[in-house]
Design an enzyme around this catalytic site. Structure first.
Site, short mmCIF file in Angstrom:
data_model
loop_
_atom_site.label_atom_id
_atom_site.label_comp_id
_atom_site.label_asym_id
_atom_site.label_seq_id
_atom_site.Cartn_x
_atom_site.Cartn_y
_atom_site.Cartn_z
N GLU A 1 -0.72 -7.01 14.26
CA GLU A 1 0.71 -6.79 14.05
C GLU A 1 1.44 -7.08 15.36
O GLU A 1 0.81 -7.16 16.43
CB GLU A 1 0.95 -5.33 13.62
CG GLU A 1 0.31 -4.96 12.29
CD GLU A 1 0.93 -5.69 11.13
OE1 GLU A 1 2.13 -6.06 11.21
OE2 GLU A 1 0.23 -5.92 10.12
N LYS B 1 0.81 -1.22 0.00
CA LYS B 1 0.00 0.00 0.00
C LYS B 1 0.84 1.27 0.00
O LYS B 1 0.30 2.37 -0.13
CB LYS B 1 -0.90 0.00 1.23
CG LYS B 1 -1.97 -1.08 1.22
CD LYS B 1 -2.87 -0.98 2.42
CE LYS B 1 -2.24 -1.51 3.67
NZ LYS B 1 -2.04 -2.97 3.66
N GLU C 1 -5.14 -4.34 -6.80
CA GLU C 1 -6.43 -4.75 -6.24
C GLU C 1 -6.29 -5.17 -4.78
O GLU C 1 -7.16 -4.87 -3.95
CB GLU C 1 -7.00 -5.91 -7.06
CG GLU C 1 -8.29 -6.51 -6.52
CD GLU C 1 -9.45 -5.53 -6.57
OE1 GLU C 1 -9.77 -4.96 -5.51
OE2 GLU C 1 -10.00 -5.32 -7.65
N LEU D 1 -10.61 -9.58 -2.30
CA LEU D 1 -11.96 -9.16 -2.69
C LEU D 1 -11.90 -8.18 -3.88
O LEU D 1 -10.99 -7.35 -3.95
CB LEU D 1 -12.65 -8.47 -1.51
CG LEU D 1 -12.91 -9.34 -0.28
CD1 LEU D 1 -13.55 -8.49 0.82
CD2 LEU D 1 -13.80 -10.52 -0.63
N ASP E 1 -4.00 1.63 9.26
CA ASP E 1 -4.18 0.70 8.13
C ASP E 1 -5.51 1.00 7.42
O ASP E 1 -5.57 1.03 6.19
CB ASP E 1 -4.16 -0.74 8.64
CG ASP E 1 -4.35 -1.75 7.52
OD1 ASP E 1 -3.54 -1.74 6.57
OD2 ASP E 1 -5.31 -2.53 7.58
N LYS F 1 -6.15 2.51 3.40
CA LYS F 1 -7.08 1.91 2.44
C LYS F 1 -8.17 2.90 2.04
O LYS F 1 -8.64 2.91 0.89
CB LYS F 1 -7.68 0.64 3.03
CG LYS F 1 -6.64 -0.46 3.24
CD LYS F 1 -7.19 -1.65 4.02
CE LYS F 1 -6.10 -2.70 4.24
NZ LYS F 1 -6.57 -3.82 5.05
#
Length: 800
Positions: free
Chosen positions: A646, A558, A585, A592, A657, A661
């Site tokens: 983590e 990411k 993706e 997903l 996180d 996203k």
């Protein structure tokens, strides 16, 4: 046509029980009623008699010990095959050795070996093998007879189901060969032409493939070829006997089957007089071959132009000195002429040329006679090259892209062969480039993978399990040509063996050289190249813009998509200018279809109002489990034990996180948002943000009271708690929210990710929902694999 097949075999193939038993297996596998095995003498190894003759000629006292040892070696083979109880075998063999001893005494006295003597000794090895084989066939309940070559050639049909042909075999007249070869093949062809039988030539080297498999492991077996193609390839070292030994079969209009003794189940190659019909999928080149250990001699001089007889004098002189000329090339101006010879003859050839043209050299009519060593000849052979436009262009373009310099070019007017002289050290690279250009699928994908850990390693295993199906059904050819971590790399020209990649990476990998890794994966003779980044490295992510100049990039990392918006935009701009794809993706929702669903909505004209996402598997698990009874801190400890968090749970509880996203989703719909601009509600109390990891874990129960209060308040309103990232009419936020019980988020279980799209088509109250496991190496690797297949479709694969 006689219902028989004539097999030509080297005697060396039958010097063990395993070899002799293959004769029975071949008979069982064959369709013809009669199998005729023409067995050539043994010309090397412990069962060969040549050393006995040479020792006798040299009057070496070791001769008699060698003779005794040779006899014992043959008797050991007899015993191994269970023929030691067959008196006819033992008696004939002992009589043969007695005759050999008498002849060896004569050679000792005369100090010379006649051709007849050598032929007799060689023929005995064939005779002995036929005796043992006959006994083995009979032991297995099969009718078998043995006859000499002269007897076999005189027959018009065969009485036994199995016939062994032995003794002195036949060779075409007036043919000078450097080594003894082809006698079984020529004899078999004569027998077949007389009886109109099928023919099989067995070799002990390899199957006949589109290239030598030692150089190109993926080379395919050639199913059919013409006699003309076989003649060309035999000259360049392919596992085909000298074309002179085809002549009786070719003249009789018979096909010849070429098979490999090491794989007797493989049908091999059929040589025929009639070329296969051209199809759209057939390649004009049938095969490539390389001849190594070659030297080039180049003769130049203005005095050669227009002077008759120069070429005649040159090649007459070379012939007189028994020097083999492999390739000839001459400039149309006649200013220069060059030719190739075996490297071990180049010094003799140079002396020969300089002696023949001494006067021209002294008078400066010939300016130079130069030698170029350490070169190889690479040749493309194919009947369909004739009249096919662009073959030469494709041939030399492939070499150029691979960085291979061509020294000399030669092509016959038949157009069946294009030959180029190159540096020997470039031969494998050149062969790989040419084979890829002519035989690889147009969708062949050279892949370099960074990070063979949980996700990367699982991806390699998934590709391994599906590669054969994908290649067979859809012609998708994914080649993992490089694997690297932060310390070392494993490279493979044809593709790493994925059945053993872990062992190979452990034992064969070398120190990481990123530039060399990228140059290897990005070899220009592969149609397409991709880098798969399965690391979390910010360093590698920061190089995506540069990588997209040469490679498609696929990643679950990411870092790049959530870095500065300026860098994100630079990535997207580069994909537009270079034509390369950036596929990510799995950066949201693991496997997903989140980003692709969003893109489909946008590309079809839908208007995105709001995106809500439970996109942290860890936080999804915590809040689906939390019921107000078990302290929240206990669930965090359990999640850590299960490997959901983590190493430092604050990395999850901080919401960072989820924020990353959310930024990815916001940018996907055109928002120029920075991570620093998001309104992020962290679950970590201020008092614990700067504590050490150990202190944080010890003080974690300090969170329990506040979390219990929030849970009870939500429950009193008929709500549940869920940690959600949201893009709502251009505003981004990340927070712990209350959701009604009928909301899709409220029904999520375990580590499920849930993403809801509210759009012009999918209205409030009935959003488009994507739901499923959002964590774990299997689903994440599966998502990366899907991106690879998506890339293959983009490149032209017919995946449906």
């Amino acid at each position: 046509m006689e219902n028989a097949r004539i097999h030509a075999l080297e005697g060396a193939m039958l010097t063990s029980l395993a070899g002799l038993e293959k004769l029975i297996k071949i008979e069982n596998l064959s369709e013809e009623k009669t199998q005729v095995f023409v067995i050539s003498p043994i010309h090397s190894g412990p069962l060969c008699f040549d050393d006995l003759l040479f020792s006798a000629r040299q009057r070496d006292e070791k001769l008699w010990g060698l003779l005794e040892r040779s006899q014992q070696d043959w008797l050991d083979l007899v015993t191994e095959c269970g023929a030691d109880s067959d008196e006819s075998v033992i008696g004939t063999m002992r009589k043969g050795f007695e005759d050999m001893e008498d002849i060896l005494r004569s050679v000792w006295l005369l100090g010379s070996i006649s051709h007849a003597t050598h032929d007799f000794f060689a023929g005995l090895t064939s005779d002995f093998l036929s005796l043992i084989a006959t006994s083995l066939f009979k032991k297995n309940g099969k009718k078998c007879s043995a006859i000499t070559a002269d007897e076999a050639v005189a027959l018009n049909s065969f009485e036994s189901s199995t016939v062994l042909v032995y003794g002195k075999l036949l060779l075409p007249g007036k043919i000078k060969l450097k080594k003894i070869e082809g006698e079984a093949e020529y004899t078999a062809a004569l027998i077949a032409s007389k009886t109109h039988s099928a023919i099989t030539y067995w070799n002990n080297r390899s199957l006949l493939c589109t290239a030598r498999r030692k150089d190109i492991p993926s080379a395919k077996v050639i199913k059919t070829m013409t006699y003309a193609e076989a003649t060309e390839l035999s000259f360049f070292g392919a596992p085909i006997v000298h074309p002179h030994f085809f002549i009786p079969a070719q003249s009789a209009g018979l096909d010849v089957q070429l098979r490999y003794w090491g794989e007797i189940e493989n049908e091999g190659t059929v040589i025929t007089s009639v070329a296969s019909p051209k199809t759209k999928k057939s390649a004009p080149v049938k095969a490539f071959s390389v001849m190594r250990d070659i030297s080039i001699i180049n003769i130049e001089g203005a005095g050669m132009s227009g002077v008759p007889g120069i070429s005649s004098r040159l090649f007459t002189s070379l012939r007189a000195n028994d020097i083999s000329v492999i390739l000839i090339s001459q400039a149309s101006s006649e200013y220069s002429i060059c030719f190739a010879v075996p490297a071990n003859q180049v010094e003799e050839a140079q002396v020969c040329v300089e002696a023949e043209f001494r006067d021209e050299i002294e008078n400066h009519q010939i300016a130079s006679v130069t030698v170029m060593n350490s070169v190889a000849i690479i040749a493309a052979v194919g009947e369909e090259m004739t009249g096919s436009i662009g073959v030469s262009g494709k041939f030399f373009s492939a070499l150029a892209r691979a960085g291979v310099n061509v020294k000399v070019i030669a092509q016959g007017s038949s157009e069946r062969n294009i030959s180029a002289v190159i540096r020997e050290k470039d031969s494998v690279r050149a062969l790989t480039a040419l084979h890829a250009a002519f035989f690889l699928s147009a969708q062949a994908l050279s892949v370099g993978l960074f990070g063979p850990g949980n996700i990367g390693g699982t991806l390699l295993d998934q590709i391994r399990d599906e590669r054969d199906r994908l290649k067979k059904q859809f012609d998708i050819d994914i080649r993992i040509r490089g694997i690297a971590n932060s310390r070392k790399m494993l490279l493979s020209e044809e593709g790493v063996d994925l059945d053993n990649w872990r062992e190979l990476f452990e034992t064969k990998a070398v120190a990481l050289d990123t530039e060399a890794f990228l140059d290897h994966v990005g070899a220009e003779y592969y149609p397409h190249a991709a880098i798969v980044d399965c690391t979390t490295s910010p360093v590698l992510a920061s190089s995506y813009v540069e990588l997209l100049e040469r490679f498609h990039v696929i990643t679950p990392n990411k870092k790049a998509a959530t870095g500065s918006y300026e860098y994100y935009k630079a990535i997207m701009d580069k994909t537009n200018s270079s034509g390369k794809r950036f596929l990510y993706e799995t950066t949201v929702g693991a496997g997903l279809p989140v980003i692709n669903t969003l893109n489909d909505l946008i590309q079809t004209g839908d208007e995105i109002y709001k995106i809500e996402g439970m996109v942290s598997g860890t936080l999804a698990w915590l809040f689906s489990k939390y019921d107000g009874n078990t302290p929240f801190s206990e669930l965090v400890y359990e999640a850590k034990r299960l490997g959901y968090t983590e190493p430092d749970p604050r990395d999850d509880l901080s919401g960072m996180d989820v924020a990353r996203k959310t930024v990815i989703l916001a940018r996907e719909i055109g928002l120029s948002v920075e991570l620093s601009e998001l309104d992020i509600t962290s679950l970590v109390p201020d008092a614990l943000k700067d504590a050490s990891k150990e202190d944080f874990l010890k003080r974690l129960p300090e969170m329990d009271e506040d979390m219990k209060r929030r849970y009870d308040e939500a429950k009193s309103r008929g709500m549940v708690l869920r940690y959600v990232g949201k893009v709502d009419h251009g505003k981004c936020s990340v927070a712990l929210e209350e959701c009604p019980l009928d909301h899709p988020f409220a029904q999520a279980q375990g580590t499920d990710n849930v993403i809801a799209f509210t759009t012009k088509r999918y209205h409030e109250g009935q959003p488009l929902v994507v739901k499923g496991p959002g964590a774990g190496p299997e689903v994440t690797a599966g998502g990366v694999f899907s991106d690879l297949l998506r890339l293959s479709v983009y490149l032209g694969a017919g995946l449906i």
